[in-house]
Design a protein around this motif. Structure first.
Motif, PDB file in Angstrom:
ATOM      1  N   ALA A 192      24.849 -45.014 -13.076  1.00 49.15           N
ATOM      2  CA  ALA A 192      24.356 -45.127 -11.696  1.00 49.15           C
ATOM      3  C   ALA A 192      24.688 -46.503 -11.114  1.00 49.15           C
ATOM      4  O   ALA A 192      25.111 -46.611  -9.966  1.00 49.15           O
ATOM      5  CB  ALA A 192      22.850 -44.880 -11.649  1.00 49.15           C
ATOM      6  N   LEU A 193      24.526 -47.552 -11.918  1.00 49.26           N
ATOM      7  CA  LEU A 193      24.838 -48.900 -11.452  1.00 49.26           C
ATOM      8  C   LEU A 193      26.343 -49.071 -11.237  1.00 49.26           C
ATOM      9  O   LEU A 193      26.767 -49.709 -10.263  1.00 49.26           O
ATOM     10  CB  LEU A 193      24.291 -49.947 -12.425  1.00 49.26           C
ATOM     11  CG  LEU A 193      24.436 -51.411 -12.018  1.00 49.26           C
ATOM     12  CD1 LEU A 193      23.886 -51.686 -10.623  1.00 49.26           C
ATOM     13  CD2 LEU A 193      23.756 -52.313 -13.049  1.00 49.26           C
ATOM     14  N   LEU A 222      18.112 -51.281 -10.019  1.00 50.97           N
ATOM     15  CA  LEU A 222      18.899 -50.583 -11.038  1.00 50.97           C
ATOM     16  C   LEU A 222      19.104 -51.438 -12.285  1.00 50.97           C
ATOM     17  O   LEU A 222      19.049 -50.937 -13.413  1.00 50.97           O
ATOM     18  CB  LEU A 222      20.255 -50.163 -10.467  1.00 50.97           C
ATOM     19  CG  LEU A 222      20.252 -48.909  -9.607  1.00 50.97           C
ATOM     20  CD1 LEU A 222      21.593 -48.747  -8.895  1.00 50.97           C
ATOM     21  CD2 LEU A 222      19.947 -47.683 -10.457  1.00 50.97           C
ATOM     22  N   THR A 223      19.324 -52.734 -12.087  1.00 47.68           N
ATOM     23  CA  THR A 223      19.528 -53.615 -13.237  1.00 47.68           C
ATOM     24  C   THR A 223      18.245 -53.751 -14.050  1.00 47.68           C
ATOM     25  O   THR A 223      18.272 -53.714 -15.283  1.00 47.68           O
ATOM     26  CB  THR A 223      20.045 -54.991 -12.778  1.00 47.68           C
ATOM     27  OG1 THR A 223      21.246 -54.795 -12.019  1.00 47.68           O
ATOM     28  CG2 THR A 223      20.341 -55.894 -13.951  1.00 47.68           C
ATOM     29  N   LEU A 234      21.460 -44.653 -16.202  1.00 49.56           N
ATOM     30  CA  LEU A 234      21.235 -45.815 -15.343  1.00 49.56           C
ATOM     31  C   LEU A 234      22.473 -46.713 -15.284  1.00 49.56           C
ATOM     32  O   LEU A 234      22.817 -47.237 -14.227  1.00 49.56           O
ATOM     33  CB  LEU A 234      20.023 -46.614 -15.824  1.00 49.56           C
ATOM     34  CG  LEU A 234      18.675 -45.967 -15.553  1.00 49.56           C
ATOM     35  CD1 LEU A 234      17.584 -46.612 -16.393  1.00 49.56           C
ATOM     36  CD2 LEU A 234      18.338 -46.051 -14.067  1.00 49.56           C
ATOM     37  N   TYR A 260      26.994 -47.164  -7.987  1.00 49.41           N
ATOM     38  CA  TYR A 260      26.406 -47.914  -6.873  1.00 49.41           C
ATOM     39  C   TYR A 260      27.302 -49.084  -6.485  1.00 49.41           C
ATOM     40  O   TYR A 260      27.571 -49.323  -5.314  1.00 49.41           O
ATOM     41  CB  TYR A 260      25.016 -48.405  -7.294  1.00 49.41           C
ATOM     42  CG  TYR A 260      24.197 -49.034  -6.212  1.00 49.41           C
ATOM     43  CD1 TYR A 260      23.489 -48.245  -5.318  1.00 49.41           C
ATOM     44  CD2 TYR A 260      24.097 -50.417  -6.095  1.00 49.41           C
ATOM     45  CE1 TYR A 260      22.703 -48.822  -4.331  1.00 49.41           C
ATOM     46  CE2 TYR A 260      23.321 -50.995  -5.111  1.00 49.41           C
ATOM     47  CZ  TYR A 260      22.628 -50.187  -4.225  1.00 49.41           C
ATOM     48  OH  TYR A 260      21.856 -50.763  -3.253  1.00 49.41           O
TER      49      TYR A 260
END
Length: 113
Positions: free
Chosen positions: A67-68, A48-49, A64, A71
């Motif tokens: 999302a991170l 993800l990073t 993203l 997560y």
């Protein structure tokens, strides 16, 4: 909407370093036990990073980033429910909270552009 070119400053360096730190912690913890969940968690942070800062995925950067954040929050909640209470676990949770904080700063900075 066209995504503006991302600047890579101290906040972004911090995000990368914190994400790598928590990824390494999870992968190292997986080694003696061979718990696939820890390997996958570490890989998720790395993936993800990397995706967050890849220029080819710039149009998805906002999603993203969120999302991170999600997560990382899910990882913290999962630990709170079933995780081991150890020094390394508490250190990792501090890293993850700091990661969410830096990602929130990025969200704010993005809104100012």
């Amino acid at each position: 909407m066209v995504e503006k070119q991302a600047t890579f400053g101290l906040v972004q360096v911090g995000v990368v370093l914190l994400a790598l730190a928590t990824a390494i912690i999870h992968i190292v913890l997986a080694l003696p036990t061979n718990l696939i969940m820890f390997y996958l968690n570490g890989a998720g942070y790395i993936g993800l990073t990397a995706a967050l800062y890849l220029p080819q995925l710039a149009v998805y950067r906002r999603r993203l980033r969120w999302a991170l954040i999600g997560y990382t929050a899910i990882t913290i909640v999962g630990w709170a429910v079933v995780g081991e209470r150890s020094l390394i676990a508490y250190l990792d949770k501090l890293i993850e909270v700091a990661l969410i904080g830096l990602l929130a700063i990025e969200v704010r900075q993005e809104g100012e552009r």
